[in-house]
Design a protein around this motif. Structure first.
Motif, PDB file in Angstrom:
ATOM      1  N   MET A   1       0.825  -1.204   0.000  1.00 27.43           N
ATOM      2  CA  MET A   1       0.000   0.000   0.000  1.00 27.43           C
ATOM      3  C   MET A   1       0.853   1.245   0.000  1.00 27.43           C
ATOM      4  O   MET A   1       0.493   2.268  -0.545  1.00 27.43           O
ATOM      5  CB  MET A   1      -0.928   0.010   1.208  1.00 27.43           C
ATOM      6  N   ALA A   2       2.019   1.120   0.617  1.00 24.58           N
ATOM      7  CA  ALA A   2       2.924   2.264   0.652  1.00 24.58           C
ATOM      8  C   ALA A   2       3.410   2.595  -0.745  1.00 24.58           C
ATOM      9  O   ALA A   2       3.511   3.756  -1.130  1.00 24.58           O
ATOM     10  CB  ALA A   2       4.105   1.958   1.593  1.00 24.58           C
ATOM     11  N   GLU A   3       3.708   1.502  -1.531  1.00 24.99           N
ATOM     12  CA  GLU A   3       4.157   1.728  -2.918  1.00 24.99           C
ATOM     13  C   GLU A   3       3.081   2.406  -3.733  1.00 24.99           C
ATOM     14  O   GLU A   3       3.321   3.297  -4.543  1.00 24.99           O
ATOM     15  CB  GLU A   3       4.556   0.395  -3.519  1.00 24.99           C
ATOM     16  N   VAL A   4       1.844   1.993  -3.521  1.00 29.21           N
ATOM     17  CA  VAL A   4       0.710   2.590  -4.245  1.00 29.21           C
ATOM     18  C   VAL A   4       0.539   4.026  -3.884  1.00 29.21           C
ATOM     19  O   VAL A   4       0.290   4.902  -4.709  1.00 29.21           O
ATOM     20  CB  VAL A   4      -0.578   1.801  -3.935  1.00 29.21           C
ATOM     21  N   LYS A   6       2.844   6.005  -2.848  1.00 33.56           N
ATOM     22  CA  LYS A   6       3.925   6.816  -3.423  1.00 33.56           C
ATOM     23  C   LYS A   6       3.614   7.202  -4.864  1.00 33.56           C
ATOM     24  O   LYS A   6       3.948   8.284  -5.308  1.00 33.56           O
ATOM     25  CB  LYS A   6       5.250   6.039  -3.353  1.00 33.56           C
ATOM     26  N   GLN A   7       3.002   6.307  -5.562  1.00 28.95           N
ATOM     27  CA  GLN A   7       2.666   6.585  -6.967  1.00 28.95           C
ATOM     28  C   GLN A   7       1.432   7.450  -7.089  1.00 28.95           C
ATOM     29  O   GLN A   7       1.076   7.862  -8.184  1.00 28.95           O
ATOM     30  CB  GLN A   7       2.475   5.263  -7.725  1.00 28.95           C
ATOM     31  N   GLY A   8       0.746   7.703  -6.016  1.00 32.51           N
ATOM     32  CA  GLY A   8      -0.449   8.546  -6.063  1.00 32.51           C
ATOM     33  C   GLY A   8      -1.652   7.854  -6.677  1.00 32.51           C
ATOM     34  O   GLY A   8      -2.537   8.520  -7.209  1.00 32.51           O
ATOM     35  N   MET A   9      -1.707   6.502  -6.652  1.00 31.05           N
ATOM     36  CA  MET A   9      -2.813   5.743  -7.246  1.00 31.05           C
ATOM     37  C   MET A   9      -3.801   5.373  -6.160  1.00 31.05           C
ATOM     38  O   MET A   9      -3.417   5.051  -5.037  1.00 31.05           O
ATOM     39  CB  MET A   9      -2.299   4.484  -7.947  1.00 31.05           C
ATOM     40  N   SER A  10      -5.048   5.363  -6.521  1.00 34.60           N
ATOM     41  CA  SER A  10      -6.096   4.945  -5.588  1.00 34.60           C
ATOM     42  C   SER A  10      -6.108   3.427  -5.494  1.00 34.60           C
ATOM     43  O   SER A  10      -5.573   2.736  -6.367  1.00 34.60           O
ATOM     44  CB  SER A  10      -7.440   5.472  -6.055  1.00 34.60           C
ATOM     45  N   PRO A  11      -6.698   2.860  -4.422  1.00 31.30           N
ATOM     46  CA  PRO A  11      -6.769   1.390  -4.332  1.00 31.30           C
ATOM     47  C   PRO A  11      -7.447   0.746  -5.539  1.00 31.30           C
ATOM     48  O   PRO A  11      -7.040  -0.320  -5.988  1.00 31.30           O
ATOM     49  CB  PRO A  11      -7.583   1.182  -3.045  1.00 31.30           C
ATOM     50  N   TYR A  12      -8.481   1.388  -6.094  1.00 30.88           N
ATOM     51  CA  TYR A  12      -9.177   0.832  -7.280  1.00 30.88           C
ATOM     52  C   TYR A  12      -8.248   0.787  -8.486  1.00 30.88           C
ATOM     53  O   TYR A  12      -8.175  -0.209  -9.207  1.00 30.88           O
ATOM     54  CB  TYR A  12     -10.420   1.670  -7.595  1.00 30.88           C
TER      55      TYR A  12
END
Length: 237
Positions: A1-4, A6-12
């Motif tokens: 989740m941390a990587e996500v 960092k990329q500024g992406m939502s969980p969806y």
């Protein structure tokens, strides 16, 4: 989740990205690209379906057949029209009216409006003197009644009250007690076939007037009043 994060992406969006990558790996595992290329390079083989045979149409020879004839005429001898001369003396011609039947067409001059009104007035005076027990009406003769067409329409109210509701034979009796049969058309309320013979026989002209007296259910006594022509000639019956 941390990587996500960092990329500024939502969980969806992250889940969608993982699904796309998983599907791509599966496609590569199936080796579909190489299979598609192999199919394109494979030699084409004829279809195992049954080949249609081409029909060869040759020039047909038309055999003339005898003309079809109805059973009713089958036993009658055939008529060869080519053997009949078009201008043969036996050629049937349309019979014309006797000259005496057409004398009345030129026997009198033109009829003025004054003469027409005088004839109609005389007819009305004659009608007033008839037995009221028998219904009657006055009819002024027109060109379509006694020259061309020979159709005599009767008054609508008179037909509705006194005439039959179906087609029938109506007898016209002149002042000499001679009888003439005519065809009465109920739906048109008028006299057709037979009226021409009566009009011609009595020399009726455009401008004359007639009194029709219903002496029986389908019998008229007819009194004719002549209209004087411009030269003053007049003939009464």
């Amino acid at each position: 989740m941390a990587e996500v994060a960092k990329q500024g992406m939502s969980p969806y969006e992250a889940a969608r990205e993982r699904t796309v990558l998983e599907n791509k790996r599966k496609m590569e595992a199936l080796n579909l690209r190489h299979l598609s290329a192999a199919i394109k390079e494979a030699p084409k083989t004829p279809s195992p379906m049954k080949q249609k045979r081409r029909r060869i149409i040759e020039d047909a020879v038309v055999i003339p057949s005898p003309p079809r004839r109805s059973r009713r005429l089958a036993n009658l001898p055939e008529v060869k029209y080519a053997e009949i001369a078009p201008h043969s003396a036996d050629r049937m011609t349309r019979s014309s009216r006797k000259p005496t039947d057409l004398i009345y067409l030129a026997s009198r001059g033109s009829i003025s409006m004054k003469s027409r009104m005088e004839a109609a007035t005389k007819a009305e005076e004659l009608e007033s003197q008839l037995d009221p027990e028998f219904p009657s009406f006055v009819k002024a003769m027109l060109h379509s009644h006694v020259v061309r067409g020979f159709w005599l329409g009767l008054p609508s109210h008179f037909c509705d009250t006194y005439m039959p509701k179906q087609d029938c034979i109506v007898t016209l009796v002149d002042e000499k007690d001679e009888e003439f049969d005519t065809n009465y058309l109920a739906y048109k309320k008028g006299l057709s076939g037979g009226w021409a013979g009566f009009a011609i026989c009595h020399g009726m002209r455009d401008g004359d007037a007639a009194v029709f007296q219903l002496i029986k259910p389908t019998t008229f006594k007819v009194h004719i009043i002549r209209a004087a022509s411009d030269d003053g000639s007049e003939k009464d019956e």
